[in-house]
Design a protein around this motif. Sequence first.
Motif, PDB file in Angstrom:
ATOM      1  N   HIS A 197      -0.715  48.441  22.038  1.00  0.00           N
ATOM      2  CA  HIS A 197      -0.640  47.053  22.504  1.00  0.00           C
ATOM      3  C   HIS A 197      -1.769  46.692  23.460  1.00  0.00           C
ATOM      4  O   HIS A 197      -1.721  45.668  24.106  1.00  0.00           O
ATOM      5  CB  HIS A 197       0.720  46.787  23.161  1.00  0.00           C
ATOM      6  CG  HIS A 197       1.810  46.696  22.173  1.00  0.00           C
ATOM      7  ND1 HIS A 197       2.498  47.798  21.739  1.00  0.00           N
ATOM      8  CD2 HIS A 197       2.319  45.644  21.499  1.00  0.00           C
ATOM      9  CE1 HIS A 197       3.397  47.417  20.854  1.00  0.00           C
ATOM     10  NE2 HIS A 197       3.307  46.129  20.688  1.00  0.00           N
TER      11      HIS A 197
ATOM     12  N   VAL B 195      -7.586  42.698  22.834  1.00  0.00           N
ATOM     13  CA  VAL B 195      -8.137  41.438  23.303  1.00  0.00           C
ATOM     14  C   VAL B 195      -7.036  40.377  23.261  1.00  0.00           C
ATOM     15  O   VAL B 195      -6.288  40.258  22.298  1.00  0.00           O
ATOM     16  CB  VAL B 195      -9.321  41.013  22.408  1.00  0.00           C
ATOM     17  CG1 VAL B 195      -9.878  39.660  22.847  1.00  0.00           C
ATOM     18  CG2 VAL B 195     -10.406  42.077  22.437  1.00  0.00           C
ATOM     19  N   ASN B 196      -6.930  39.609  24.317  1.00  0.00           N
ATOM     20  CA  ASN B 196      -5.976  38.500  24.427  1.00  0.00           C
ATOM     21  C   ASN B 196      -4.518  38.940  24.351  1.00  0.00           C
ATOM     22  O   ASN B 196      -3.661  38.145  24.000  1.00  0.00           O
ATOM     23  CB  ASN B 196      -6.258  37.434  23.366  1.00  0.00           C
ATOM     24  CG  ASN B 196      -7.625  36.818  23.535  1.00  0.00           C
ATOM     25  OD1 ASN B 196      -8.103  36.651  24.648  1.00  0.00           O
ATOM     26  ND2 ASN B 196      -8.259  36.499  22.438  1.00  0.00           N
ATOM     27  N   GLN B 197      -4.237  40.185  24.633  1.00  0.00           N
ATOM     28  CA  GLN B 197      -2.855  40.650  24.675  1.00  0.00           C
ATOM     29  C   GLN B 197      -2.571  41.228  26.052  1.00  0.00           C
ATOM     30  O   GLN B 197      -3.336  42.048  26.548  1.00  0.00           O
ATOM     31  CB  GLN B 197      -2.597  41.742  23.636  1.00  0.00           C
ATOM     32  CG  GLN B 197      -2.585  41.264  22.208  1.00  0.00           C
ATOM     33  CD  GLN B 197      -2.213  42.400  21.276  1.00  0.00           C
ATOM     34  OE1 GLN B 197      -2.469  43.565  21.556  1.00  0.00           O
ATOM     35  NE2 GLN B 197      -1.591  42.050  20.167  1.00  0.00           N
ATOM     36  N   PRO B 198      -1.469  40.804  26.664  1.00  0.00           N
ATOM     37  CA  PRO B 198      -1.115  41.413  27.948  1.00  0.00           C
ATOM     38  C   PRO B 198      -0.687  42.861  27.723  1.00  0.00           C
ATOM     39  O   PRO B 198      -0.182  43.213  26.653  1.00  0.00           O
ATOM     40  CB  PRO B 198       0.056  40.563  28.429  1.00  0.00           C
ATOM     41  CG  PRO B 198       0.631  39.965  27.204  1.00  0.00           C
ATOM     42  CD  PRO B 198      -0.508  39.803  26.228  1.00  0.00           C
TER      43      PRO B 198
END
Length: 62
Positions: free
Chosen positions: A20, A23-26
Amino acid sequence: MREFNVFTWPGFDLAPIRSHVGVNQPPRFHYGHLPPALFRRLIETFVELRRRTPPDITPRDT
């Protein structure tokens, strides 16, 4: 029991799940699972102890 620790969670000792991280993922963390009956018992115990006497709160992030 009168003391409660206060700290930032997740802390330095947990790492995000690799699948997980992107990019653009917490970041996502896996904490595990408590059975519902055990979780309810823990919450009920904390509430009862806090009702009996105010706790001493100890910050652990410093």
